[in-house]
Design a protein around this motif. Structure first.
Motif, PDB file in Angstrom:
ATOM      1  N   ASN A  52       0.975  -1.109   0.019  1.00 52.63           N
ATOM      2  CA  ASN A  52       0.008   0.066  -0.005  1.00 52.63           C
ATOM      3  C   ASN A  52       0.840   1.263  -0.067  1.00 52.63           C
ATOM      4  O   ASN A  52       1.609   1.515   1.106  1.00 52.63           O
ATOM      5  N   SER A  53       0.888   2.033  -1.099  1.00 51.99           N
ATOM      6  CA  SER A  53       1.904   3.124  -1.370  1.00 51.99           C
ATOM      7  C   SER A  53       1.667   4.048  -0.258  1.00 51.99           C
ATOM      8  O   SER A  53       2.634   4.986  -0.002  1.00 51.99           O
ATOM      9  N   LYS A  54       0.369   4.352   0.166  1.00 55.93           N
ATOM     10  CA  LYS A  54       0.069   5.333   1.000  1.00 55.93           C
ATOM     11  C   LYS A  54       0.717   5.262   2.400  1.00 55.93           C
ATOM     12  O   LYS A  54       0.475   6.220   3.507  1.00 55.93           O
ATOM     13  N   GLU A  55       0.861   4.005   2.678  1.00 51.89           N
ATOM     14  CA  GLU A  55       1.394   3.559   4.244  1.00 51.89           C
ATOM     15  C   GLU A  55       3.278   3.296   4.136  1.00 51.89           C
ATOM     16  O   GLU A  55       3.580   3.164   5.143  1.00 51.89           O
ATOM     17  N   ILE A  56       3.789   3.980   3.126  1.00 55.59           N
ATOM     18  CA  ILE A  56       5.287   3.723   3.192  1.00 55.59           C
ATOM     19  C   ILE A  56       6.044   4.780   4.093  1.00 55.59           C
ATOM     20  O   ILE A  56       5.601   5.881   4.037  1.00 55.59           O
ATOM     21  N   ASN A  57       6.702   4.294   4.801  1.00 55.37           N
ATOM     22  CA  ASN A  57       7.661   5.352   5.654  1.00 55.37           C
ATOM     23  C   ASN A  57       8.990   5.676   5.149  1.00 55.37           C
ATOM     24  O   ASN A  57       9.375   6.816   5.585  1.00 55.37           O
ATOM     25  N   ALA A  58       9.451   4.707   4.391  1.00 51.76           N
ATOM     26  CA  ALA A  58      10.915   5.060   4.048  1.00 51.76           C
ATOM     27  C   ALA A  58      11.368   4.195   2.854  1.00 51.76           C
ATOM     28  O   ALA A  58      10.745   2.923   2.624  1.00 51.76           O
ATOM     29  N   LEU A  59      11.900   4.667   1.964  1.00 48.84           N
ATOM     30  CA  LEU A  59      12.458   3.883   0.729  1.00 48.84           C
ATOM     31  C   LEU A  59      14.123   3.838   0.632  1.00 48.84           C
ATOM     32  O   LEU A  59      14.767   4.837   0.831  1.00 48.84           O
ATOM     33  N   GLY A  60      14.509   2.406   0.383  1.00 44.61           N
ATOM     34  CA  GLY A  60      15.923   2.342   0.128  1.00 44.61           C
ATOM     35  C   GLY A  60      16.132   1.836  -1.123  1.00 44.61           C
ATOM     36  O   GLY A  60      15.375   1.769  -2.211  1.00 44.61           O
ATOM     37  N   ASN A  61      17.297   1.525  -1.546  1.00 45.40           N
ATOM     38  CA  ASN A  61      17.723   0.928  -3.036  1.00 45.40           C
ATOM     39  C   ASN A  61      17.090  -0.459  -2.990  1.00 45.40           C
ATOM     40  O   ASN A  61      16.770  -0.671  -4.108  1.00 45.40           O
ATOM     41  N   THR A  62      17.068  -1.402  -2.051  1.00 45.81           N
ATOM     42  CA  THR A  62      16.662  -2.689  -2.224  1.00 45.81           C
ATOM     43  C   THR A  62      15.338  -3.135  -1.408  1.00 45.81           C
ATOM     44  O   THR A  62      15.063  -4.273  -1.440  1.00 45.81           O
ATOM     45  N   GLU A  63      14.904  -2.107  -0.595  1.00 40.89           N
ATOM     46  CA  GLU A  63      13.748  -2.270   0.334  1.00 40.89           C
ATOM     47  C   GLU A  63      13.084  -1.095   0.660  1.00 40.89           C
ATOM     48  O   GLU A  63      13.461  -0.170   0.544  1.00 40.89           O
ATOM     49  N   LEU A  64      12.223  -1.302   1.062  1.00 41.48           N
ATOM     50  CA  LEU A  64      11.109  -0.077   1.754  1.00 41.48           C
ATOM     51  C   LEU A  64      10.706  -0.532   3.233  1.00 41.48           C
ATOM     52  O   LEU A  64      10.482  -1.837   3.579  1.00 41.48           O
ATOM     53  N   ILE A  65      10.370   0.526   3.739  1.00 42.50           N
ATOM     54  CA  ILE A  65       9.740   0.341   5.095  1.00 42.50           C
ATOM     55  C   ILE A  65       8.171   0.493   5.267  1.00 42.50           C
ATOM     56  O   ILE A  65       7.805   1.721   4.865  1.00 42.50           O
ATOM     57  N   ILE A  66       7.478  -0.240   5.916  1.00 43.24           N
ATOM     58  CA  ILE A  66       6.044   0.098   6.098  1.00 43.24           C
ATOM     59  C   ILE A  66       5.822  -0.205   7.537  1.00 43.24           C
ATOM     60  O   ILE A  66       5.967  -1.383   8.049  1.00 43.24           O
ATOM     61  N   GLU A  67       5.524   0.796   8.364  1.00 42.11           N
ATOM     62  CA  GLU A  67       5.593   0.634   9.802  1.00 42.11           C
ATOM     63  C   GLU A  67       6.871  -0.079  10.169  1.00 42.11           C
ATOM     64  O   GLU A  67       7.933   0.552   9.979  1.00 42.11           O
ATOM     65  N   ASN A  68       6.598  -1.052  11.023  1.00 48.07           N
ATOM     66  CA  ASN A  68       7.837  -1.713  11.254  1.00 48.07           C
ATOM     67  C   ASN A  68       8.606  -2.886  10.400  1.00 48.07           C
ATOM     68  O   ASN A  68       9.179  -3.792  10.962  1.00 48.07           O
ATOM     69  N   PHE A  69       7.892  -2.929   9.229  1.00 47.17           N
ATOM     70  CA  PHE A  69       8.191  -4.134   8.283  1.00 47.17           C
ATOM     71  C   PHE A  69       9.151  -3.540   7.394  1.00 47.17           C
ATOM     72  O   PHE A  69       9.025  -2.518   6.581  1.00 47.17           O
ATOM     73  N   SER A  70      10.045  -4.535   7.041  1.00 47.54           N
ATOM     74  CA  SER A  70      10.963  -4.126   5.885  1.00 47.54           C
ATOM     75  C   SER A  70      10.515  -5.134   4.646  1.00 47.54           C
ATOM     76  O   SER A  70      10.483  -6.379   4.789  1.00 47.54           O
ATOM     77  N   VAL A  71      10.287  -4.826   3.626  1.00 48.08           N
ATOM     78  CA  VAL A  71       9.676  -5.396   2.164  1.00 48.08           C
ATOM     79  C   VAL A  71      10.885  -5.244   1.275  1.00 48.08           C
ATOM     80  O   VAL A  71      11.071  -4.207   0.935  1.00 48.08           O
ATOM     81  N   PRO A  72      11.183  -6.226   0.692  1.00 43.32           N
ATOM     82  CA  PRO A  72      12.298  -6.308  -0.349  1.00 43.32           C
ATOM     83  C   PRO A  72      11.801  -5.832  -1.844  1.00 43.32           C
ATOM     84  O   PRO A  72      10.563  -5.948  -1.969  1.00 43.32           O
ATOM     85  N   VAL A  73      12.563  -5.239  -2.678  1.00 50.25           N
ATOM     86  CA  VAL A  73      12.361  -4.744  -3.768  1.00 50.25           C
ATOM     87  C   VAL A  73      12.823  -5.727  -4.859  1.00 50.25           C
ATOM     88  O   VAL A  73      14.263  -5.871  -4.754  1.00 50.25           O
ATOM     89  N   GLY A  74      12.096  -6.544  -5.789  1.00 48.84           N
ATOM     90  CA  GLY A  74      12.424  -7.419  -6.681  1.00 48.84           C
ATOM     91  C   GLY A  74      13.191  -6.740  -7.959  1.00 48.84           C
ATOM     92  O   GLY A  74      12.771  -5.669  -8.297  1.00 48.84           O
ATOM     93  N   ARG A  75      14.085  -7.219  -8.445  1.00 45.00           N
ATOM     94  CA  ARG A  75      14.870  -6.625  -9.611  1.00 45.00           C
ATOM     95  C   ARG A  75      13.959  -6.472 -10.902  1.00 45.00           C
ATOM     96  O   ARG A  75      13.768  -5.521 -11.560  1.00 45.00           O
TER      97      ARG A  75
END
Length: 229
Positions: A191-214
């Motif tokens: 849910n893009s409206k709940e994203i807290n932070a973006l990295g190069n290979t992951e993003l953070i939603i609340e206290n969850f780290s979610v990976p970004v696939g190539r």
């Protein structure tokens, strides 16, 4: 809003079973039953019909011929014991084609397709999902992300326990892509409206780290551009 439906079947026991299934789904309202296509035609003239549960092999006129005869066709779920009519049924743009005997799980999956593609479903911003024999009405705003787990999908929610549902991630992607949900990995839709932070290979939603696939990097870059995160 209720979905007004009718059952058309020449077998009383089949009608009884479908009546029972319909009674378990809050969004459905049964407005009539018919034992043949001619009775069904009269029903469509007397009632507003949004959805038909339609048998195929019936006296005088088959369910397929009956549906072809309707100028304004309601959404249709074929309910039949005969597998060989499936192709013709889908050519008539039927929502689904269920083989008898009809279990509630299979029935619910067919009805869920109607709910997911109904305009009121989208306007009200909710999903109807079944988990552990219970039917849940979930507000989209409460969903953080979806995670594929084999043949199931885990729905991670705000301040609630996750739900495990029988679903395909690709179906969710198609239905929710216009509502702020983005697939960033073969196993994750967020849910893009709940994203807290973006990295190069992951993003953070609340206290969850979610990976970004190539393979989904372009989706991710578009997500960053649109939301200026």
């Amino acid at each position: 809003m209720k979905i007004d439906c009718i059952i058309v079947d020449d077998e009383p026991l089949a009608i009884k079973l479908l009546e029972n299934h319909i009674s378990k789904i809050e969004e459905l309202r049964l407005v009539g039953t018919a034992g043949n296509a001619l009775e069904a035609y009269k029903l469509t003239k007397l009632k507003t019909v949004d959805l038909i549960f339609l048998d195929i092999q019936m006296p005088d006129l088959t369910g397929i011929d009956f549906l072809k005869s309707l100028k304004n066709k309601p959404k249709t779920i074929f309910t039949t014991a005969y597998r060989e009519f499936a192709v013709e049924g889908f050519e008539l743009e039927a929502v689904d084609y269920i083989l008898k005997p009809i279990t509630f799980d299979r029935f619910f999956k067919a009805v869920e397709r109607v709910l997911r593609h109904d305009s009121d479903y989208v306007k009200e911003d909710f999903l109807m999902l079944k988990s552990n024999g219970l039917q849940y009405k979930i507000n989209l705003k409460s969903i953080l992300f979806f995670e594929s787990q084999g043949n199931n999908v885990k729905v991670v929610l705000k301040n609630e326990k996750p739900l495990i549902v029988k679903y395909k991630l690709s179906d969710l992607e198609n239905d929710l892509s216009s509502l702020g949900f983005v697939r960033i990995h073969r196993s994750f839709i967020v849910n893009s409206k709940e994203i807290n932070a973006l990295g190069n290979t992951e993003l953070i939603i609340e206290n969850f780290s979610v990976p970004v696939g190539r393979s989904y990097k372009s989706n991710y870059e578009e997500l960053k551009r649109k939301h200026s995160i």
